[in-house]
Design a protein around this motif. Structure first.
Motif, mmCIF file in Angstrom:
data_model
loop_
_atom_site.group_PDB
_atom_site.id
_atom_site.type_symbol
_atom_site.label_atom_id
_atom_site.label_comp_id
_atom_site.label_asym_id
_atom_site.label_seq_id
_atom_site.Cartn_x
_atom_site.Cartn_y
_atom_site.Cartn_z
ATOM 1 N N ILE A 1 -8.522 0.204 -1.339
ATOM 2 C CA ILE A 1 -7.689 -0.393 -2.393
ATOM 3 C C ILE A 1 -8.339 -1.701 -2.800
ATOM 4 O O ILE A 1 -8.900 -2.411 -1.962
ATOM 5 N N PHE B 1 -7.949 2.507 -6.494
ATOM 6 C CA PHE B 1 -7.810 3.171 -5.200
ATOM 7 C C PHE B 1 -8.976 4.112 -4.922
ATOM 8 O O PHE B 1 -9.670 4.555 -5.846
ATOM 9 N N THR C 1 -7.902 4.861 3.387
ATOM 10 C CA THR C 1 -7.672 4.494 1.990
ATOM 11 C C THR C 1 -8.457 3.237 1.630
ATOM 12 O O THR C 1 -8.556 2.317 2.438
ATOM 13 N N TYR D 1 -3.977 -1.947 -9.311
ATOM 14 C CA TYR D 1 -4.952 -1.765 -8.232
ATOM 15 C C TYR D 1 -5.825 -0.559 -8.543
ATOM 16 O O TYR D 1 -5.398 0.383 -9.200
ATOM 17 N N LEU E 1 -4.384 7.668 -5.956
ATOM 18 C CA LEU E 1 -4.807 7.776 -4.558
ATOM 19 C C LEU E 1 -4.783 9.223 -4.070
ATOM 20 O O LEU E 1 -5.723 9.678 -3.399
ATOM 21 N N MET F 1 0.807 -1.220 0.000
ATOM 22 C CA MET F 1 0.000 0.000 0.000
ATOM 23 C C MET F 1 0.842 1.273 0.000
ATOM 24 O O MET F 1 0.560 2.216 -0.725
ATOM 25 N N ARG G 1 -2.153 4.877 -10.433
ATOM 26 C CA ARG G 1 -2.445 5.009 -9.003
ATOM 27 C C ARG G 1 -2.845 6.459 -8.766
ATOM 28 O O ARG G 1 -2.021 7.365 -8.834
#
Lengths: 340, 759
Positions: free
Chosen positions: B440, B619, B438, B617, B402, B328, B400
């Protein structure tokens, strides 16, 4: 589900006559061969689960007496017909104005759908939701007398801290009953031995060593009405219900409170506690503790301590003693601050 | 509340209503137990009331005397059938009627079959068993459990990931936390109950049952019954909630099939809500220990995550979320270890984001604790530890977003107005807390087949053996075909949920949209190629145009220069009535056997942490406001905002609905959901929706979903990251963070209830 005979009598005396033909004096209403059904929101569940097994159901929804479906509010008090639905009473303008604690207790119970089906009398008589009672493979003295109590040392988070016995710690979960016991309601019933009135406080029985006997009613007795005496100061009353989620859940703790205030001191208080006891629970000690006192956080706390002096916590429900006290304190202060 | 049909942003498809919405809201959608079947007999299960021991005698006389009783299937009656297999399509290896051993509470001991449902139920309730009872082990800390390492016990959990020297880095860290967390048993409780309807037509067995894996079940049921897979058909057109519970097949299916064979007539068995707790799978209870070491600057240098999970005695079901938690953040060093604790319980299984929900809850709660220990804003703390590459294999993330998610969610939530001091925010008697976490979820994809047919009238039929479990996959498949073939969506029909259709992978792991759309895309492109060839061929309506410059839209095929022709004219010129293409999609990196295995009902997942080039992934960031009464301590969530980035969003309406449902579930995980186990007997106590609480409408006031634009061509041809299991990850940690902010109490054991706050 076992097959059963279903009948729809059209007046109270006919219903009583059928019931007395198929029950004996020793039968308890929840164990009798013939049982009454109104909204069906509790008994039908338990029949499907194999917890209740009457051979004969007497459906009261066709009873023709108009008073059974009426709410009458006068200066002497309010009279609810037994077949009035929870939703109707909760929405009744005069009930809301004169007895907010009654309207609140009904409004905060169950779901809209259930409130539209469940009758007031049936609601008062609802049976415990103890998980061990609900499922026939567990030992339960209430379901099978003498079989033991699996809840006592089991998962007992929702169980009673007041009024329990060595045989049973199942909680009485109803809300409406707390308002009724606080307001000194009276029940009218008709049976083969005639009509009688029963103080609501005497309707439910403590479990003691006979938890399967839940009320004072005979198996052939039908509740016809609920009467709440006039109490002008009940306009200052409320029902506070604390639960894990915002709606559609039983109380972990609740308090029905009505206050007669003289300035900020208490002339008289009415207090009942829900979700905490085996039966509808009038907290007389708390009422006495408040009488003549100035109502503030300290006196409310002292009253709450008095109410729970005899509490008996168990492994998973110990938090309910503190929660019960705080619920009562909050209910008292919120009721004090009501604009009436 | 944000609008149900968000305006699409960059790389997002239209919020078209679900193609089956009207059927569902008008009650016309036929779920498996609704499918009409003539001459039906009804089955009801009898289940054990002990968790460990042996059935020494069954008393069947009372059951047999019930009028209308037809048959009782019990011990001895399944001997000619293979025992179930755990893994892939099978929920458990316990063949409940193969063996009188009781492995868990609520194990099937018989199936009563009768002319009516009521008679079957009555008979089942009258079946009594004598047991030779043994003392069962219920869960963690119960005497008699056995703890074994999880690594290698499941093909999905090969190893405990690690990187660098954790011990040294942790010992040297300026700021350290070491904390333990736990999550309870949870049961899916989909509103549609579990059911099997089985009937035989000669050698052919047809099963109507809600399923997330019709092709896998076909193979497994054929194996158990020792018949050819082509003779088995699983039909599951609509599923009323699944969440993983209808992914693996349970032993009931073969038992009902045997009952139908014995009687020579269809048998339907709908299990009760109570029975589902013991006869289906569930989310295993987990425990975690997390250690984090960081410098005073907030940079993490050491991360260790140890997990313990309950499973059954015979089946090593692994939750195993350390692959995601270990990747992560930019940790420096990583140490993980997962253990299984074998107890006398039914076998757990997949439940919406199976690994991530419990493991990320623990990680994100620990991250919040660390931010507090550092005196740092929790958003800033995560920003500081944002990795360039994942710390285990040092591979890049395919994409990603995030930090963008945190920024947009924080902004919409009003995070800047939060007073970070514990207990500082208050509204009358209500303490206010704000927290974040978060989300995921690994982006996977699997081989999938689809058949698409375009007729000269412009009608399109898509066939794919995937499953509409409520995600909207039928709608997005229709959208994909509509877009690629240039026909309006109401001209597209999608058939799913039948093992006689082209095979699709299990509808699990949030792979369906990506896998199905990639296969549909491939079939549509093959149709486009044929049409283009026909249009540009000699004598075709666009003869002379370049084949690859053609486009399909509005029922027309158009060349770049502006010339166009109606599709029906192309069909005329080609002298055909329809073009039908069968496509098999295999993800990049798929093994040579991957597509073949698809036909045998085995789904080969790619993506997530499995690929060589990058890790993949999706997010999100979730922000929660809680209000806690200062007297009575009940916890409410008046506001929740989540921002999520998941590659191409096929349909903003169905995507929002998935994420919203996930966040609501997250609230439930935080505050409500828990299956209580009576530890003396290893039995479930609250086996119904009266006592197994989930959030109701009143518990979800103001909920906002923000879709953050993201483009990722590496994940799959459709550019889609699955988001069905993203929304409920992290929510519980955000709630725990908010509860801490409001009260100063760090609750590490879910669910967070009054009990823990009142003491």
């Amino acid at each position: 589900m076992r097959p059963f005979i279903y009948e729809r009598p059209t007046d109270v005396s006919a219903a009583v006559a059928i019931a007395s033909r198929f029950t004996t004096e020793d039968d308890h209403p929840t164990r009798a061969n013939a049982q009454f059904i109104a909204g069906g929101t509790n008994l039908a569940d338990y029949m499907k689960l194999g917890v209740a097994a009457p051979n004969r159901l007497l459906d009261l929804n066709r009873l023709e007496e108009p008073a059974l479906r009426q709410i009458r509010v006068t200066d002497d008090g309010v009279r609810f017909g037994a077949l009035v639905r929870m939703g109707e009473a909760a929405d009744h303008g005069e009930v809301k104005r004169r007895y907010p604690v009654i309207a609140d207790s009904l409004r905060l119970a169950a779901s809209g759908q259930i409130r539209n089906m469940a009758s007031l009398a049936g609601n008062m008589l609802q049976r415990t939701r103890c998980e061990y009672f609900r499922e026939p493979s567990w030992a339960c003295n209430k379901r099978v007398p003498g079989s033991g109590c699996a809840a006592m040392e089991g998962f007992n988070r929702q169980h009673a801290v007041l009024g329990a016995s060595d045989a049973c710690i199942a909680t009485y979960h109803g809300d409406f009953a707390q308002a009724l016991i606080a307001l000194d309601a009276v029940i009218r019933a008709e049976g083969s031995r005639g009509a009688r009135e029963i103080p609501f406080a005497r309707l439910h029985r403590l479990p003691r060593d006979t938890p399967h006997i839940e009320t004072d009613l005979a198996a052939d007795e039908i509740i016809t009405a609920i009467e709440v005496p006039a109490l002008p100061w009940a306009r200052r009353s409320r029902y506070l219900k604390i639960r894990d989620r915002e709606s559609y859940a039983f109380a972990l703790a609740s308090a029905a409170v009505a206050l007669d205030l003289d300035g900020d001191s208490v002339r008289e208080a009415r207090i009942a506690l829900g979700g905490l006891a085996t039966v509808p629970w009038r907290a007389g000690e708390a009422e006495a503790a408040l009488q003549g006192k100035k109502l503030d956080e300290a006196s409310a706390g002292a009253a709450a301590d008095a109410a729970f002096a005899g509490a008996e916590p168990r492994q998973h429900n110990a938090f309910k003693v503190e929660l019960g006290k705080r619920t009562l304190v909050r209910a008292l202060l919120e009721t004090r601050d009501m604009k009436v | 509340m944000d609008p149900a049909a968000p305006k699409p942003k960059e790389n997002m498809g239209e919020p078209l209503p679900r193609v089956d919405a009207r059927l569902k809201v008008t009650g016309q959608a036929a779920y498996p137990a609704d499918l009409p079947t003539a001459n039906l007999a009804y089955g009801a299960l009898a289940t054990s009331s002990i968790a460990k021991g042996r059935v020494t005698k069954l008393h069947l006389d009372d059951a047999r005397s019930v009028p209308g009783l037809l048959d009782i299937v019990t011990y001895g009656d399944m001997d000619k059938v293979e025992k179930p297999k755990f893994g892939n399509a099978g929920a458990t290896s316990i063949g409940p009627l193969h063996d009188r051993t009781i492995f868990h509470d609520g194990q099937i001991i018989a199936l009563a079959v009768a002319e009516t449902f009521e008679a079957a139920e009555e008979a089942a309730q009258l079946i009594r068993a004598d047991y030779e009872e043994e003392k069962p082990s219920a869960s963690f800390d119960s005497p008699g459990t056995k703890t074994i390492p999880a690594a290698g016990k499941s093909p999905l959990f090969k190893e405990d990931v690690k990187a660098g020297d954790f011990d040294a880095a942790y010992a040297a860290a300026a700021v350290r936390i070491d904390a333990r967390y736990s999550t309870p048993t949870q049961h899916h409780n989909p509103i549609e109950l579990f059911s099997t309807t089985a009937f035989w037509q000669g050698d052919q067995l047809i099963v109507h049952e809600p399923s997330q894996n019709v092709t896998g079940w076909k193979a497994e049921l054929a194996r158990e019954l020792k018949i050819d897979p082509p003779n088995v058909r699983i039909v599951s057109p609509f599923i009323g909630g699944a969440f993983g519970s209808k992914g693996p097949m349970t032993p009931r299916t073969a038992i009902v099939a045997v009952a139908a064979k014995r009687l020579g007539r269809p048998v339907r068995c709908v299990t009760s809500r109570m029975q589902a707790f013991g006869t289906q799978t569930y989310r295993a209870e987990t425990r975690h220990r997390i250690r984090i070491g960081a410098g005073k600057d907030g940079r993490i240098t050491a991360f260790a995550h140890e997990g313990w999970e309950v499973t059954s005695r015979p089946d090593p079901y692994v939750v195993g979320g350390t692959s995601a938690t270990g990747r992560m953040y930019d940790y420096g060093s990583v140490l993980t270890h997962v253990s299984l604790v074998q107890a006398d319980r039914n076998t757990p299984g997949y439940m919406r984001s199976p690994p991530e929900t419990p493991y990320v809850y623990a990680l994100e709660n620990a991250m919040d604790e660390m931010a507090v220990a550092l005196g740092m804003d929790p958003v800033e703390f995560r920003r500081i530890n944002e990795p360039k590459a994942e710390p285990i294999g040092k591979k890049p993330f395919s994409s990603r977003s995030l930090i963008q998610c945190y920024e947009q969610a924080a902004n919409a939530f009003g995070w800047a107005k939060r007073d970070p001091k514990v207990g500082a925010m208050r509204d009358g008697d209500w303490l206010i807390g704000m927290g974040c976490a978060t989300a995921i979820y690994p982006t996977a994809v699997a081989p999938c087949a689809a058949r698409v047919r375009l007729t000269s009238d412009g009608d399109v039929r898509v066939q794919c053996g995937s499953h509409e479990i409520g995600t909207g996959v039928r709608t997005v498949a229709a959208q994909m075909a509509s877009e690629r073939l240039g026909v309006p969506i109401d001209k597209v029909t999608v058939e799913m949920g039948d093992s006689s259709l082209p095979p699709a992978p299990v509808s699990g792991g949030s792979i369906s949209t990506a896998s199905v759309c990639s296969a549909v895309l491939k079939a549509c492109d093959a149709i486009r190629a044929k049409l283009s060839a026909g249009a540009t061929a000699e004598g075709g309506p666009l003869a002379g145009s370049h084949n690859e410059e053609l486009d399909l839209d509005g029922g027309k095929i158009a060349a770049r220069g502006g010339a166009s022709a109606k599709i029906e004219d192309v069909f005329k010129a080609m002298q055909i009535g329809a073009i039908e293409e069968y496509a098999e999609f295999a993800p990049k990196g798929a093994t040579p056997e991957a597509v073949k295995k698809l036909y045998a009902g085995q789904s080969e997942f790619h993506g997530g942490d499995q690929d060589e080039d990058s890790v993949k992934y999706a997010f999100g960031a979730e922000f929660v406001e809680v209000r806690i009464n200062s007297y009575t301590r009940e916890i409410r969530v008046p506001r929740i905002v989540g921002a999520f980035a998941a590659g191409r969003i096929m349909n903003t309406r169905t995507a929002r609905s998935q994420l919203m449902g996930g966040m609501i579930w997250g609230i439930g995980q935080a505050l409500h959901e828990a299956t209580e186990v009576d530890r003396r007997y290893a039995r479930y106590v609250n086996r119904d929706l009266q006592d197994y609480l989930v959030p109701v409408n009143a518990d979800t006031r103001d909920l906002q979903v923000i879709l953050v634009p993201e483009v990722d061509h590496a994940v799959n041809p459709a550019g889609v990251k699955g988001l069905g299991e993203l929304g409920n990850v992290g929510t519980a940690a955000a709630v725990a963070s908010a509860v801490y902010h409001a009260t100063g109490k760090r609750i590490r054991d879910l669910p967070i209830r009054i009990d823990q706050l009142i003491a």
